[in-house]
Design a protein around this motif. Sequence first.
Motif: not given
Length: 233
Positions: A149-158, A162-166, A203-204, A210-220
């Motif tokens: 499972t994954a969460s952002v600031d304590g809120a679960a993300v569905e 494949i998205e989880y593995r990525l 990735v998109q 991930l909402g606002s936390a999506g910016d953590l994933i940076e495109t190089v």
Amino acid sequence: MADERVLVVDDERDITALVAYHLAKAGYRVTTAATGSAALEAVTAEPPDLIVLDLMLPGRSGLEVLEELRRRDESRGVGVILLTARREEADRIKGLATGADDYLTKPFSPEELVLRVGAVLRRLHAPPSSAGGTILRAGPVTIDRGAHTASVDGAAVELTRIEYRLLLLLAERQGRVQTRPQLLESVWEAQADIQTRTVDMHVQRLRSKLGSAGDLIETVRGVGYRMKTERPK
């Protein structure tokens, strides 16, 4: 492999027979269905390990079948490889976003399909990583490897499988650039020359979830992606 069951769903008898032959030759137990409704009935009777699912089916479409499979508890974890004669990107994106593990566009090589089936099943049966403990954090993102499972600031993300593995791979390699070929080989277990745009699609979708936390994933640019350790200010 002898105990792994594959359900082939296609209304074209020649394709069904060809796919079933090659999968059986590779050692899989194969059953078939010609319609979406028959496929869902077969899954209810005995859930397979993986489904090879044509999108263009009479009655209930392959996409509708996929959506139903992902809603049901007993089939949510079943692997799905989509077959489609359509070449529009929208169909592929929608299928992947709904939870498909992979796809092939007709006409396809039966040998490649067998390899894809094996790759998806290996991913499904792989034990969760335990490196560094059960809980992994990247800024506001928390990943529980044990619970998948994954969460952002304590809120679960569905997330899809494949998205989880990525997300997990990027988080485990925080600060290090991962090329698209590296991500394909690690997450999809595919060769670098097969559908590299699949990475960009996922990735998109992952960033959006991930909402606002999506910016953590940076495109190089021109290389791939990297996960930052802190949310951009």
